[in-house]
Scaffold this motif. Structure first.
Motif, PDB file in Angstrom:
ATOM      1  N   SER A 259       0.973  -1.321  -0.041  1.00 39.83           N
ATOM      2  CA  SER A 259      -0.105  -0.045   0.029  1.00 39.83           C
ATOM      3  C   SER A 259       0.859   1.263   0.134  1.00 39.83           C
ATOM      4  O   SER A 259       0.501   2.224  -0.350  1.00 39.83           O
ATOM      5  CB  SER A 259      -0.863  -0.170   1.267  1.00 39.83           C
ATOM      6  N   LYS A 260       2.131   1.032   0.704  1.00 39.05           N
ATOM      7  CA  LYS A 260       2.983   2.358   0.294  1.00 39.05           C
ATOM      8  C   LYS A 260       3.528   2.631  -0.805  1.00 39.05           C
ATOM      9  O   LYS A 260       3.941   3.688  -1.148  1.00 39.05           O
ATOM     10  CB  LYS A 260       4.284   2.082   1.447  1.00 39.05           C
TER      11      LYS A 260
ATOM     12  N   GLN B 161      12.148  -0.016   7.454  1.00 40.00           N
ATOM     13  CA  GLN B 161      13.000   0.855   6.843  1.00 40.00           C
ATOM     14  C   GLN B 161      12.304   1.737   5.815  1.00 40.00           C
ATOM     15  O   GLN B 161      12.609   2.995   5.720  1.00 40.00           O
ATOM     16  CB  GLN B 161      13.873   0.025   5.924  1.00 40.00           C
ATOM     17  N   LEU B 162      11.535   1.061   5.406  1.00 42.68           N
ATOM     18  CA  LEU B 162      10.525   2.093   4.362  1.00 42.68           C
ATOM     19  C   LEU B 162       9.770   3.290   4.980  1.00 42.68           C
ATOM     20  O   LEU B 162       9.781   4.280   4.502  1.00 42.68           O
ATOM     21  CB  LEU B 162       9.507   0.908   3.527  1.00 42.68           C
TER      22      LEU B 162
ATOM     23  N   LEU C 177      10.527   7.157   4.389  1.00 42.66           N
ATOM     24  CA  LEU C 177       9.071   7.995   3.907  1.00 42.66           C
ATOM     25  C   LEU C 177       9.020   9.163   5.009  1.00 42.66           C
ATOM     26  O   LEU C 177       8.700  10.493   4.367  1.00 42.66           O
ATOM     27  CB  LEU C 177       7.797   7.144   3.676  1.00 42.66           C
ATOM     28  N   ILE C 178       9.503   8.895   6.180  1.00 44.07           N
ATOM     29  CA  ILE C 178       9.229  10.126   7.097  1.00 44.07           C
ATOM     30  C   ILE C 178      10.299  11.276   7.080  1.00 44.07           C
ATOM     31  O   ILE C 178      10.335  12.209   7.072  1.00 44.07           O
ATOM     32  CB  ILE C 178       9.122   9.366   8.490  1.00 44.07           C
ATOM     33  N   ASN C 179      11.592  10.393   7.155  1.00 46.48           N
ATOM     34  CA  ASN C 179      12.824  11.243   7.178  1.00 46.48           C
ATOM     35  C   ASN C 179      13.465  11.737   6.058  1.00 46.48           C
ATOM     36  O   ASN C 179      14.464  12.572   5.824  1.00 46.48           O
ATOM     37  CB  ASN C 179      14.107  10.425   7.815  1.00 46.48           C
TER      38      ASN C 179
ATOM     39  N   GLU D 182      10.909  12.487  -3.597  1.00 45.16           N
ATOM     40  CA  GLU D 182       9.331  12.409  -3.743  1.00 45.16           C
ATOM     41  C   GLU D 182       8.983  10.614  -3.416  1.00 45.16           C
ATOM     42  O   GLU D 182      10.006   9.868  -3.332  1.00 45.16           O
ATOM     43  CB  GLU D 182       8.764  12.619  -5.208  1.00 45.16           C
ATOM     44  N   HIS D 183       7.767  10.473  -3.170  1.00 43.35           N
ATOM     45  CA  HIS D 183       7.423   9.083  -2.555  1.00 43.35           C
ATOM     46  C   HIS D 183       8.007   8.095  -3.433  1.00 43.35           C
ATOM     47  O   HIS D 183       8.612   7.150  -2.833  1.00 43.35           O
ATOM     48  CB  HIS D 183       5.873   9.179  -2.803  1.00 43.35           C
TER      49      HIS D 183
END
Ligand SMILES: *[C@@H]1O[C@H](CO)[C@@H](O)[C@H](O)[C@H]1NC(C)=O
Ligand SMILES: *[C@@H]1O[C@H](CO)[C@@H](O)[C@H](O)[C@H]1NC(C)=O
Ligand SMILES: *[C@@H]1O[C@H](CO)[C@@H](O)[C@H](O)[C@H]1NC(C)=O
Length: 951
Positions: free
Chosen positions: A395-396, A427-428, A432-434, A439-440
């Motif tokens: 979903s990510k 890790q993913l 995504l946060i850091n 971009e995504h």
């Protein structure tokens, strides 16, 4: 020294290049402290033993320190990456490592490199005095290394004081070692072949639509647009359509817009591609044309013939207007297919000719992930926790196929356990946060990078130095990687084999896209996906990996950033200035040969960059090689393919580290005698091409090496050697030989030659040309054919015993079962050779030029089951060609050229249809008439008429 056994373990550290660089320096010091160098040093500085011992002591301590540093960095957790103090510290280490590398290189040069004054040197030595500047250098090096030793100690202490680090304990597993990669890659290659873009989920409907649109004749519907964000598979879809449909057009071209800097370049490329791919060839000289002229030329193509043009990755509508002119001309049957991320560009096509690619649905995402991660194995039993993890990971990816495939491959190549999956998932999340700046999708791709073994990181970043969409070739890239020092030999695998394993691994991990394989399935060319490229460029900048010079001096500054690699994508006057102040450069690759002044680069490098190790200037109009080249003691790769160089200076013999010397298709006439002193040489290409059509018997000349050839025992490629009694005799000593090409072989060489060839246990490509049309090649002694031989090219009259009915050479049980490609030129065989050749079950390519003087050839049922490419050219007596049903069942391409006696359409040719490509070239008008009335009359094939008919 086992350091190379452990260094791959650092998969989760971000500092790939630094770690490789540290290893390189450690190895270099190892070499400087090795017996060979020590002996030379002791001899040279025998009156200065104290200084020498002290210097060597310092070096030893520096080496130990660097090894520890390397260990520490390797175990660093990726989570330290964004800590400022840590990053500063790493940067300091990098600079220090660079400095030490320079010093060690200086030392090695002083000790091992033959100086040009060395002739007088021995007498100086005997008298016991030293050239003063040399002693000065020794002292300078000694004090420099001492300074660096102190700096290193300080740096280590500073780390403990200032840098707090996370982890460093348990992040390693051992199965990432590169030997493991090499062993496994073949297995992986086999399975991942089965997962082409054909298998991608949810693209069938779009494929059908495209096919329909490309075939229609509607006025004003010439432009088709594929639109969507990066990673959705626009290019893959376009490529698929292009591959399937292009032969239905009279000419076709594929151009990636982002690859070019000016509209003129795009136009040039388009017109060149169109005229090369055109069925009706009308060659125009475009070199001197201006933009307007080129545009006219393009217009002519588009309006007079029906063309298929793909413009990949268009960023602005103006680009298309600039190409076609506005208003766009009436294009009749021509089609233009655009891919773009930009709405405005998509609007160039009518609404009913646009496809907007959408992210995959949840279900489709799952399917795709499943396919890539578990290779479609549906019997997997998931427990609830595992499927929950997978759900979250998928979903990510937000339905972007590229992201899903990339994570899927990651999971697959790591033979995932539940713990692994959880780590990848965490890790993913962390990324995504850091990493809000990425971009995504890029964040997800970044994960693939993090999990690469260290040496693959360098190999991967290397590819980013080339322009977006640049087509990379396997062999060239592998030679560069080796010269860069990324590759270490392992067990019985050569560096080239290890490197090919790495390449395969990068393809398997979806970090490089496979573009083409050769007819027997080996990787031939590939490129980086554009988003992957953006990411890699970003990473290489952060790791100070190298610079791409694109003529825009703004992101340029050798003064403050100690860059070591330079890829010149676009030349301008600024380059001279840039190179002349970049004294520490180790690699220069020039891709732009557009400017005449580019020939001055070689001189600049030779004068300014004394540490140079990879110098690739192929295609540049260089005439002369300066003497100063001999001072580049570090040089490992010298590429001058296609240059105008006729002779090399004598100083070449001082380049004792040279691995590759490439003068293929240059104007080279002869090599200096001292070439045989370059005993590390692995690839020697030196050939002058005289006939591009390759129709002359002697369309090339090679070089002679009359004395000492047997010393070049590391040679793997020698292309091409002019045969001489002496060189033929010692060829057998070159046991590492993989690719050998010989010109001018006389009948009396043959026996000895065969003996020599049979000693080459790895020979895979062999080309032999006789000294003239009537000299007989008597190669029965090559029996059995070496089992390693993949490609064989024989040019010259063949002894009848070689291919006759009782031919021993190509018997089923007599070796040769691995022969994939056979080309026979001027063999003048009177007996039909096919029966004997048909024993070569694995043959994928067969070419005849003047090979057979009989009147008939018959391909019987079951023959040549794997043959993909067949070309028959200049067989003047051939009247009849018959193909039985079930012969050549895999054939894809057939070209029949200048078969002047053939009046009857080949019998049974319809059994081969449909072919990807079928052509009848240089035929008569009458023959064309017969073809049109034959069984294949309304099928797709190409023709050209012979010259007499035109008059
Ligand atoms: C390392 O891993 C082992 C087993 O996987 C675990 O028991 C141990 O606590 C870990 N050590 C650290 C420092 O994380
Ligand atoms: C060549 O063909 C033989 C017999 O068909 C087969 O056993 C062998 O594996 C093939 N070799 C390769 C490299 O494909
Ligand atoms: C076609 O073949 C004939 C006979 O082999 C030869 O003389 C002629 O030069 C060939 N044509 C070309 C264009 O090479």
């Amino acid at each position: 020294m086992p350091i190379s056994e452990t260094h791959e373990d650092c998969k989760s550290s971000g500092n790939g290049d630094l770690i490789v660089r540290l290893i390189t320096v450690v190895q270099k010091i190892g070499f400087a402290l090795g017996n060979e160098a020590i002996n030379q040093a002791t001899l040279k500085f025998k009156n200065f033993v104290t200084q020498l011992t002290e210097l060597q002591g310092s070096m030893g301590r520096v080496r130990r320190e660097l090894k520890l540093m390397h260990q520490f960095l390797s175990r660093m957790d990726i989570r330290n990456r964004h800590k400022e103090t840590y990053e500063i510290w790493v940067e300091e280490v990098r600079m220090l490592a660079h400095g030490i590398e320079d010093i060690v290189d200086d030392y090695l040069q002083l000790v091992t490199h033959k100086h040009k004054y060395d002739t007088g040197w021995n007498t100086c030595l005997k008298k016991g005095f030293m050239r003063p500047n040399i002693l000065l250098s020794l002292n300078k090096i000694a004090s420099a290394i001492k300074d660096e030793e102190i700096n290193l100690v300080h740096l280590f202490q500073a780390k403990d004081r200032w840098v707090s680090t996370v982890g460093g304990g348990n992040t390693t597993t051992s199965n990432e070692s590169s030997s493991y990669i090499v062993e496994r890659s073949q297995h992986l290659a086999r399975i991942s072949c089965s997962l082409g873009e054909e298998d991608l989920v949810g693209v069938d409907r779009n494929k059908e639509k495209l096919q329909e649109w490309l075939a229609d004749d509607l006025r004003g519907r010439s432009v088709i647009a594929l639109h969507g964000m990066g990673g959705l598979g626009k290019t893959a879809l376009a490529a698929n359509a292009y591959r399937r449909e292009k032969e239905k057009f009279q000419c076709h071209a594929w151009v990636s817009i982002s690859q070019f800097y000016s509209i003129k370049d795009v136009l040039k490329c388009l017109v060149t591609e169109l005229s090369t791919n055109a069925k009706k060839s009308n060659w125009v000289n475009i070199n001197d044309m201006d933009t307007q002229g080129l545009r006219e030329e393009l217009k002519k193509f588009l309006t007079h013939q029906n063309c298929l043009i793909v413009l990949d990755d268009v960023w602005a509508p103006e680009a298309v207007h600039d190409l076609l002119g506005a208003p766009a001309p009436n294009l009749k049957g021509s089609k233009i297919l655009l891919t773009t991320r930009v709405d405005d560009v998509a609007r160039l096509a009518f609404e009913d000719r646009r496809i907007t690619l959408k992210p995959l649905s949840e279900k489709e995402s799952w399917e795709l992930f499943h396919k890539t991660a578990f290779l479609g194995g549906t019997n997997h039993e998931y427990d609830a926790e595992l499927s929950h993890l997978i759900d979250q990971i998928v979903s990510k990816c937000k339905g972007v196929p590229l992201a899903i495939v990339s994570v899927g491959r990651l999971v697959f190549v790591r033979d995932t356990t539940k713990e692994e999956l959880r780590r990848i998932h965490d890790q993913l999340d962390w990324e995504l946060i850091n990493n809000p700046s990425l971009e995504h999708v890029r964040n997800i791709l970044y994960l693939s990078y993090i999990y690469l073994p260290t040496q693959l990181k360098s190999c991967f970043l290397y590819c980013s130095l080339f322009p977006e969409d640049h087509l990379l070739k396997r062999k060239a890239l592998i030679r560069w990687w080796i010269a860069e020092g990324f590759i270490t030999k392992r067990g019985r695998s050569t560096m080239e084999e290890v490197a090919e394993g790495y390449l395969q691994e990068l393809v398997n991990r979806n970090m490089l896209q496979l573009i083409d394989r050769n007819s027997f399935g080996r990787i031939k060319s590939f490129r980086m996906h554009d988003i992957m490229h953006e990411l890699a460029v970003d990473l290489s900048r952060r790791e100070c990996f190298g610079v791409a010079y694109d003529g825009d001096n703004r992101h340029w500054g050798f003064e403050d950033r100690d860059e070591r690699r330079l890829v010149i994508q676009k030349l301008n006057k600024g380059i001279d200035q840039a190179i002349s102040c970049a004294h520490s450069l180790r690699s220069v690759i020039a891709l732009d040969n557009s400017m005449a002044s580019s020939s001055s680069i070689l001189r600049l490098v030779a004068d300014n960059c004394r540490y140079m190790s990879v110098l690739e200037l192929s295609g540049l109009p260089i005439n002369m090689i300066p003497d100063a080249i001999g001072d580049l003691f570090n040089l490992r790769h010298l590429g001058l393919r296609g240059s105008n160089v006729k002779l090399l200076p004598k100083s070449i013999e001082r380049l004792t580290n040279l691995l590759t010397l490439d003068l293929f298709r240059s104007s080279i006439l002869e090599l200096p005698k001292g070439i045989v002193k370059l005993t590390k040489l692995r690839h020697l290409f030196a050939e002058k091409q005289m006939d591009r059509e390759r129709r002359l018997f002697r369309w090339c000349t090679g070089v002679s090496i009359s004395k000492g050839l047997e010393k070049l025992t590391s040679l793997q490629s020698l292309q091409a050697l002019e045969a001489q009694d002496e060189s033929i005799r010692c060829l057998g000593e070159l046991r590492q030989m993989r690719g050998l090409r010989l010109w001018n072989v006389k009948a009396n060489h043959c026996e000895r030659l065969c003996e020599s060839l049979l000693q080459m246990k790895f020979l895979s490509y062999l080309s032999i040309t006789a000294s003239d049309e009537d000299d007989v090649l008597q190669l029965d002694g090559l029996n059995p054919l070496p089992p390693t031989l993949h490609k064989l090219r024989l040019s010259g009259r063949l002894a009848h015993s070689m291919l006759g009915a009782e031919s021993p050479l190509f018997q089923a049980d007599a070796g040769g079962q691995n022969l994939h490609s056979l080309r026979l030129f001027w063999s003048q065989l009177r007996e039909d050779p096919l029966a004997s050749l048909s024993q070569l079950l694995n043959l994928t390519e067969l070419h005849f030029t003047r090979a057979y003087s009989g009147e008939q050839l018959v391909f019987f049922t079951g023959w040549f089951p794997k043959l993909k490419i067949l070309r028959l050219r200049d067989l003047p007596n051939l009247k009849r060609l018959e193909i039985q049903k079930g012969a050549m069942i895999s054939l894809e391409r057939l070209r029949l050229i200048n078969l002047s006696s053939m009046e009857e359409v080949p019998v049974g040719i319809e059994f081969l249809m449909p072919l990807k490509y079928l052509s009848f070239e240089e035929i008569t008008a009458d023959f064309l008439q017969s073809l049109r009335q034959s069984k294949i009359g309304d099928m797709r094939w190409w023709h050209t008429l012979g010259e007499e008919i035109d008059k």
